[in-house]
Each structure stands twice: as C-alpha cells, then as structure tokens.
Design an enzyme around this catalytic site. Structure first.
Site, mmCIF file in Angstrom:
data_model
loop_
_atom_site.group_PDB
_atom_site.id
_atom_site.type_symbol
_atom_site.label_atom_id
_atom_site.label_comp_id
_atom_site.label_asym_id
_atom_site.label_seq_id
_atom_site.Cartn_x
_atom_site.Cartn_y
_atom_site.Cartn_z
ATOM 1 N N SER A 236 8.738 72.119 -27.163
ATOM 2 C CA SER A 236 8.191 72.017 -25.961
ATOM 3 C C SER A 236 9.280 71.457 -25.107
ATOM 4 C CB SER A 236 7.041 71.414 -25.852
ATOM 5 O OG SER A 236 6.321 71.062 -24.523
ATOM 6 N N TYR B 88 1.058 64.600 -27.764
ATOM 7 C CA TYR B 88 1.569 65.860 -27.995
ATOM 8 C C TYR B 88 3.193 65.714 -27.552
ATOM 9 C CZ TYR B 88 3.089 70.412 -26.277
ATOM 10 O OH TYR B 88 3.566 71.540 -25.902
ATOM 11 N N ALA C 164 5.109 62.970 -28.366
ATOM 12 C CA ALA C 164 5.757 62.645 -29.585
ATOM 13 C C ALA C 164 5.683 63.468 -30.569
ATOM 14 C CB ALA C 164 4.625 61.322 -30.051
ATOM 15 N N LYS D 266 6.444 66.784 -30.291
ATOM 16 C CA LYS D 266 7.430 67.603 -29.884
ATOM 17 C C LYS D 266 8.374 66.981 -30.021
ATOM 18 C CE LYS D 266 4.410 70.939 -29.488
ATOM 19 N NZ LYS D 266 4.552 72.077 -30.338
ATOM 20 N N VAL E 257 3.446 77.796 -21.782
ATOM 21 C CA VAL E 257 3.188 78.998 -22.041
ATOM 22 C C VAL E 257 1.803 79.653 -22.010
ATOM 23 C CG1 VAL E 257 3.456 80.629 -24.268
ATOM 24 C CG2 VAL E 257 5.109 78.736 -23.966
#
Length: 136
Positions: A17, A32, A34, A36, A67
């Site tokens: 991401s 999240y 961390a 990614k 997305v």
C-alpha cells in the site's frame, strides 16, 4: 515456476500500500502501516535471495493508494478517526483506484521484465513509480 524444475521462472507480485512507503497519511492506523511496510521489506529481501534469482523469479510489490473495496467502504467507520480518514482520501494524490486499475498495472509489471525487488507506487494516470530502497 523455477528453472531448477524445468520451468521458465516467474513473477511474484505482492500487494502492499502507499501506507507501506510513508506514514504521512497512515498514522491513524499504525498496525496497517506496519504490516504494509513489512510487505515491502519482505519483497525486497526475497528478490535478493540467491535461489530466487538463480531460478529466474522476479519479486516486486505494488503500493496503491486507496482501492475501492469493501474494506475501504467499512474501515473508516470502525475507527475514531472517521472524519480525518475520509478527508485524506479526497486528496488528489490519494485518488481511489478501482480493483481493475490495480489488476491492469499488475499485469504490466508481470510483462515488463525490468521490475524486480522494487516497490512501485501505482496510479491510473502514470506508469508505476519505483521507490528506491534506502542506501546505507
């Protein structure tokens, strides 16, 4: 897939991401971010692994902004930062992609042999932008 077993090699594309490359908009959800960041680090390390290279396997990561998905539709409501998250997603640089946009770019990465061990920011309006690994 590997040439040791008679294959021609292959391509692995991991999904990270934009939050895996920067914390500037992702500080509302550090777990999240961390994970990614971990995907990006894993991708870069695996791409350098001798057995992977010897078997003609390329490994890269795509790093899209938001997305349009079920996760995006429900996630902001599950946090105490709903207003801030929704406001940040209106920024032009975080333009939301459709899943088909991501799929098309992934196919381009698979077909173009220059991408290996890289993390690529993807966007509908530009070619994948490779973010170089830090040099020490």
């Amino acid at each position: 897939m590997g040439t040791q077993n008679g294959g021609n090699g292959g391509v692995v594309i991991n999904t990270s991401s934009l939050g895996g490359l920067t914390s500037s908009w992702c500080f509302y959800f550090p777990i999240y971010a961390a994970t990614k960041h971990g995907v990006v680090g894993f991708t870069r390390c695996v791409a350098k692994e001798p057995l992977i290279k010897e078997n003609n396997v390329r490994v890269s990561a795509v790093c899209p902004p938001a997305v349009l998905s079920n996760m995006l539709a429900t996630f902001p409501k599950q946090t105490c930062y709903e207003k801030e998250i929704l406001a940040s997603m209106k920024e032009d640089r975080l333009r939301k992609l459709r899943p088909i946009d991501v799929a098309k770019i992934v196919m381009d990465l698979i077909e173009d042999g220059q991408y290996n061990g890289c993390a690529c920011i993807i966007n509908r309006k530009m070619a994948p932008k490779v973010i170089p690994e830090a040099k020490l």
